[in-house]
Motif scaffolding. Structure first.
Motif: not given
Length: 371
Positions: A71-74, A104-110, A112-121, A133-136
């Motif tokens: 699971a990788i952000e953005d 895992v979708p991340a916020s355009a402002t900072d 970083s992904a939200s807790d909800e997005s991370r758990e959904a991924g 699972i690897m989370y990055a």
């Protein structure tokens, strides 16, 4: 020992080689540099023990799927995601696993992904019955979870958990900063400044610690190198289109306009260094004749595109992901190893990439104007 109970580590022990070497031989990895004698010894040991790399048979025998989740952000944010995916995929394939990647979708402002997005991924990967699972995140962070990550063996890549409960593989930010300072010291610089990121992240803290430690070890923790007064990049205005570049520019202007300006400069990030290049040009300071610059985190080809090309300390993202995959596969295949590594943290060295922005201090140009 019957074939159905034989694992890759048993073959490795019998052949006197590593588990990775066994995987490379039995999966016919073309790029692996293994001698003919070693290959024959591995195949002979596997045959005598009745071991084979057939992933379907292995899944039936062990109730495992031979799938690793990442699971990788953005993912679309830049080439850093590609490096992480490539490193994890190559390590997985070498041992007969397949990689499943989830964005895992991340916020355009900072970023970083939200807790909800991370758990959904993570949940999406669990539904695919991955063995681990690897989370990055794309940027080094402390993560509170995701809460559902511990239901299978898990490793964080380029991150640490806030409570230390999940295994992690991270870059050596402290060592990278020490290497950056060492590069400037080796060129003869004794007045060295640092533009750090003011976000207070573990990476920023470790880099500042490494910077100060390197100067202290060189006997430059006072006087010529005023470590405690080195300015830190302030948070840029919210409306800034290029916050890190602007922050680097403003901090560099303040630092370089001083009478006793540094002749060497370490920047937290390549984008911060871009701002420092602009400030130096406005002040009439040539790089590297009047100012040498080294940045941390070789990002998106920025360093190579600047003029002169920027010396930088590259984050070993592919290596981090490959090592994380190895830890994960070891944990999947050995339950005692899972327990032993439950809260382990491994640090991977960064790589100093020398380019054209560092030279001996030979210029004494006086900065133009005031800030």
């Amino acid at each position: 020992m019957s074939g159905k109970n034989v694992g890759i580590k048993d073959v490795a022990a019998a052949a006197g080689v590593s588990a990775t070497t066994v995987s490379h031989v039995l999966n016919n990895v073309a790029s692996a540099r293994i001698s003919r004698e070693t290959r024959e010894r591995v195949r002979s040991a596997a045959g005598q023990l009745g071991y084979g790399p057939d992933s379907v048979a292995r899944a039936l025998r062990t109730s495992r799927t031979a799938l690793l989740g990442l699971a990788i952000e953005d993912v679309g944010a830049g080439p850093h995601a590609g490096q992480i995916i490539l490193g994890a995929d190559e390590a997985a394939r070498a041992r007969g696993y397949h990689l499943v990647v989830i964005n895992v979708p991340a916020s355009a402002t900072d970023g970083s992904a939200s807790d909800e997005s991370r758990e959904a991924g993570v949940e999406s990967l669990l539904k695919r019955r991955v063995d681990g699972i690897m989370y990055a995140p794309l940027h080094f962070r402390q993560l509170p979870g995701p809460a559902n990550l511990g239901s299978v063996p898990a490793v964080l890549v380029n991150a640490v958990s806030t409570n230390g409960s999940i295994a992690a593989v991270v870059p050596d930010h402290d060592g990278g900063a020490r290497d950056a300072v060492g590069c400037l010291l080796a060129a003869g610089h004794t007045r060295i400044g640092f533009i750090n990121n003011a976000d207070g992240t573990p990476a920023a803290q470790d880099r500042l610690s490494g910077f100060r430690g390197a100067l202290s070890a060189a006997g430059l923790d006072g006087g010529a190198a005023p470590v405690d007064s080195v300015p830190v990049v302030s948070a840029p205005p919210a409306e800034s289109a290029q916050p890190l570049e602007q922050g680097g520019y403003e901090a560099a202007r303040r630092m370089l306009a001083r009478a006793n300006r540094p002749t060497g400069l370490v920047c937290h990030d390549d984008r911060v260094a871009m701002g420092a290049y602009r400030a130096a040009a406005e002040l009439g300071l040539a790089i590297p004749a009047n100012l040498s610059v080294v940045a941390l985190a070789d990002r998106e080809g920025i360093g190579a595109s600047l003029y002169p090309a920027l010396t930088t300390v590259a984050l070993p993202l592919a290596e981090l992901a490959a090592r994380a995959a190895e830890i994960l596969m070891d944990a999947i295949e050995d339950t005692s190893d899972t327990a032993r590594r439950a809260n382990a943290k491994e640090v991977t060295a960064c790589l100093l990439v020398k380019r054209g922005s560092v030279a001996p201090p030979r210029g004494t140009a006086t900065p133009r104007g005031n800030f």
